[in-house]
Design a protein around this motif. Structure first.
Motif, short mmCIF file in Angstrom:
data_model
loop_
_atom_site.label_atom_id
_atom_site.label_comp_id
_atom_site.label_asym_id
_atom_site.label_seq_id
_atom_site.Cartn_x
_atom_site.Cartn_y
_atom_site.Cartn_z
N UNK A 203 0.87 -1.16 -0.02
CA UNK A 203 0.04 0.06 0.11
C UNK A 203 0.84 1.10 0.10
N UNK A 204 2.01 1.21 0.65
CA UNK A 204 2.61 2.39 0.87
C UNK A 204 3.54 2.54 -0.32
N UNK A 205 3.76 1.61 -1.30
CA UNK A 205 5.13 1.86 -2.17
C UNK A 205 4.53 1.56 -3.69
N UNK A 206 3.35 0.90 -3.91
CA UNK A 206 3.25 0.48 -5.25
C UNK A 206 2.82 1.63 -6.23
N UNK A 207 2.23 2.79 -5.70
CA UNK A 207 2.00 4.01 -6.50
C UNK A 207 3.33 4.61 -6.95
N UNK A 208 4.31 4.58 -6.27
CA UNK A 208 5.63 4.98 -6.86
C UNK A 208 6.21 4.36 -8.09
N UNK A 209 5.56 3.31 -8.51
CA UNK A 209 5.86 2.61 -9.87
C UNK A 209 5.81 3.72 -11.00
N UNK A 210 4.78 4.48 -10.82
CA UNK A 210 4.23 5.24 -11.80
C UNK A 210 5.02 6.56 -12.14
N UNK A 211 5.79 6.83 -11.25
CA UNK A 211 6.95 8.01 -11.44
C UNK A 211 8.02 7.63 -12.28
N UNK A 212 8.35 6.01 -12.12
CA UNK A 212 9.50 5.66 -13.15
C UNK A 212 9.11 5.54 -14.36
N UNK A 213 7.74 5.45 -14.72
CA UNK A 213 7.20 5.20 -16.14
C UNK A 213 6.16 6.34 -16.20
N UNK A 214 6.31 7.56 -16.61
CA UNK A 214 5.46 8.47 -16.91
C UNK A 214 4.51 8.22 -18.03
N UNK A 215 5.13 7.60 -19.04
CA UNK A 215 4.66 7.49 -20.40
C UNK A 215 4.50 5.90 -20.75
N UNK A 216 3.79 4.83 -20.17
CA UNK A 216 4.09 3.56 -20.14
C UNK A 216 3.83 3.07 -21.44
N UNK A 217 3.07 3.74 -22.50
CA UNK A 217 2.69 3.26 -23.81
C UNK A 217 3.66 3.58 -24.58
N UNK A 218 4.82 4.38 -24.34
CA UNK A 218 5.79 4.81 -25.15
C UNK A 218 7.24 4.24 -24.80
N UNK A 219 7.24 3.93 -23.61
CA UNK A 219 8.59 3.40 -22.92
C UNK A 219 8.70 2.81 -21.69
N UNK A 220 8.95 1.49 -21.40
CA UNK A 220 9.14 0.91 -20.26
C UNK A 220 10.29 0.98 -19.55
N UNK A 221 10.29 0.52 -18.20
CA UNK A 221 11.39 0.66 -17.12
C UNK A 221 12.11 -0.83 -17.21
N UNK A 222 11.37 -1.68 -16.91
CA UNK A 222 12.13 -2.99 -16.75
C UNK A 222 11.53 -4.00 -17.80
N UNK A 223 10.20 -3.46 -18.41
CA UNK A 223 9.57 -4.31 -19.30
C UNK A 223 9.40 -3.62 -20.64
N UNK A 224 8.92 -4.48 -21.70
CA UNK A 224 8.41 -3.56 -22.76
C UNK A 224 7.70 -2.57 -22.63
N UNK A 225 7.18 -1.59 -23.30
CA UNK A 225 5.98 -0.66 -23.07
C UNK A 225 4.80 -1.49 -23.07
N UNK A 226 3.82 -0.84 -22.01
CA UNK A 226 2.51 -1.48 -21.67
C UNK A 226 1.58 -1.76 -22.79
#
Length: 555
Positions: free
Chosen positions: A441-464
């Motif tokens: 609960x405390x940490x999962x939303x922080x992921x979205x700061x790492x991938x602000x544009x998930x359809x264009x570029x992923x962080x650890x995986x391919x783009x969503x």
């Protein structure tokens, strides 16, 4: 050296043509300004102004009303197109047809064909994985003992026709072969899998068994659909396994005689593996965990390539977690959580759960803010971020922010259907680890700061992948609201046409009700617009001549 110079010259020419339209625009403005005398532009503007001033208010009412009607029709069409296809029609036409003419390049280069891979880390790759491949749910429930009971209690359809049709195709792939041609019981079973009504499928299976008591696939269908509870399903699967084992032993001796008998042996092997897996799932549901774990371990060693789609290791992970054998879970993850192998929510979130288990009971967000995260806490948070990036729909189900439903028989990896399936079976394992859900609960939303544009570029995986919403709507029942990631914003053209329609309708209404006042307002606005333009023209005439022809004739 020459080739390098030519390449640079070519790049410079390409770059210059990109901005050539701006030069042409300035050139046209310059020519019009110098030819304003011979072309009598000022006189024509004056005549147009005089003509507009003679128009009656009824004309303006008709004009604004027509504009409002047209923009309203465009808005309705744009909204319908967006709801159906998830994009703006005007924007799509602009990108695909108008943009290439203006030098914008191919539309496929603008991110419209992003890939939604499942495996390799990184924001892209030379070998993209196809989007939206639907997989057989390794933890799918029993139709008669579970899905049908839910339907009879709630009067809601837990499975979609598309999902059941995929299951019928799977059964035909696994349970049929060339040697079945001409055998009425197996031909009857081929049609039985495709029937929509459960009673018709059960009747066909019974007829096939009446024709041939060694028809193992008929017993499989009865165990799946006629059994009213898990005990009855297990009993029917045991009967099916007895017959399947005899058929497998018989075909094993004859498989080398010709290709048809070899295909029959492959079919019998598939039937054996399917029945053993379902028996192991029955044992798991009946609380015989050690027996289930042993059966799943044996299956993971014996599965042929065609049955890899069953993902039996995910059944093994879930059974081991229920048994509390975390060391064995880690060993399974070490084998399947590999760089080159396809990922799943079960693998990523189980890895995160094991990392969180070592720190979750002592984790406090207030303390972490003051002293910072320790090494093990950083590792746990990174594992959670990795899992959330792979499937961002899961946390809301684990944190019970969204209601769970029965999982479908097929899932879309990284989609809402996979999140439902994982959470349905693994929520209890997260609750069993003290503090794990609090850390999530405390940490999962922080992921979205790492991938602000998930359809264009992923962080650890391919783009969503961009097509999960449409595929999940086909897999999940209509009473479930499909989770969408990332949240779609209304296209600009829908907002623009909505504002234009509202503005012109308001103008039409005001002009009709208060024609004199609106006429005064319109003239005032025109004066405000014309005043700065007239000022610029007057200042320009102080520096430039009024015509260009005298300079050509002057000697």
């Amino acid at each position: 050296m020459v080739l390098s110079c030519l390449s640079k010259l070519k790049d410079w020419i390409v770059w210059s043509w990109t901005y050539l339209w701006a030069f042409w625009f300035l050139l046209v403005v310059f020519v019009l300004y110098y030819l304003r005398g011979p072309l009598k532009i000022g006189e024509n503007v004056g005549m147009a102004t005089m003509f507009l001033s003679t128009l009656t208010p009824k004309f303006y009412v008709a004009l604004t009303g027509t504009s409002s009607l047209i923009s309203g029709l465009i808005l309705i069409f744009e909204w319908w197109y967006y709801r159906r296809y998830g994009t703006s029609f005007i924007e799509q036409v602009s990108l695909n047809h108008i943009s290439p003419w203006l030098g914008g390049g191919d539309a496929n280069e603008n991110g419209l064909a992003t890939t939604g891979g499942l495996g390799s880390p990184g924001g892209g790759g030379s070998n993209p994985v196809p989007e939206c491949k639907v997989w057989r749910n390794p933890l799918n429930l029993f139709r008669g003992a579970e899905y049908q009971r839910f339907q009879s209690e709630t009067k809601k359809e837990p499975l979609t026709y598309y999902d059941m049709n995929l299951s019928a195709q799977d059964h035909q792939t696994f349970f049929t072969c060339e040697a079945d041609a001409g055998k009425p019981e197996y031909e009857l079973m081929q049609t039985a899998w495709r029937e929509r009504v459960p009673e018709t499928r059960i009747k066909a299976a019974k007829e096939a068994i009446a024709m041939n008591s060694d028809c193992a696939t008929g017993y499989i269908l009865l165990a799946e659909e006629e059994a009213h509870d898990i005990l009855e399903a297990e009993s029917k699967f045991k009967e099916a396994y007895r017959i399947a084992e005899q058929n497998h032993r018989r075909s094993q001796q004859l498989q080398h005689q010709n290709s048809m008998l070899e295909s029959q042996h492959r079919r019998d092997t598939n039937v054996m593996i399917y029945i053993r897996r379902r028996l192991a799932m029955c044992a798991r549901k009946l609380g015989k965990l050690k027996e289930a774990v042993k059966m799943f371990k044996d299956l993971t060693k014996e599965v042929p390539p065609i049955m890899n789609v069953l993902n039996i290791h995910e059944n093994l992970l879930e059974a081991l977690l229920e048994l509390g054998s975390y060391a064995d879970v880690q060993a399974v993850l070490a084998k399947y959580d590999d760089f080159s192998l396809p990922k799943s929510a079960a693998i990523c979130y189980t890895a995160a759960l094991l990392k969180a288990r070592s720190v979750a009971d002592k984790f406090s967000p207030d303390v972490a803010c003051k002293r910072g995260l320790s090494g093990s806490e950083v590792s746990a948070v990174e594992a959670i971020h990795r899992a959330v990036e792979f499937n961002p729909h899961v946390p809301k189900y684990l944190l019970e922010m969204k209601r769970l439903i029965l999982p479908p028989e097929h899932i879309l990896k990284r989609g809402d259907s996979e999140a439902i399936s994982y959470s349905f079976f693994h929520l209890q394992h997260w609750k069993r680890v003290d503090g794990a859900l609090n850390l999530l609960h405390c940490t999962w939303e922080g992921t979205f700061r790492l991938i602000p544009y998930p359809l264009e570029k992923g962080h650890l995986f391919y783009p969503y992948p961009s097509c999960t919403e449409c595929a999940d709507k086909e897999l999940l029942p209509i009473f479930h609201k499909v989770s969408v990631y990332p949240k779609k914003e209304l296209p600009f053209f829908i907002l623009f046409t909505a504002g234009l329609c509202t503005f012109t309708a308001l103008l039409a209404l005001l002009t009709h009700q208060y024609p004199d006042s609106m006429g005064t307002v319109a003239k005032t606005v025109l004066v405000w617009i014309a005043t700065p333009i007239q000022y610029i023209i007057e200042k320009s005439e102080a520096f430039f001549p009024t015509g260009i022809f005298p300079h050509f004739t002057h000697k």
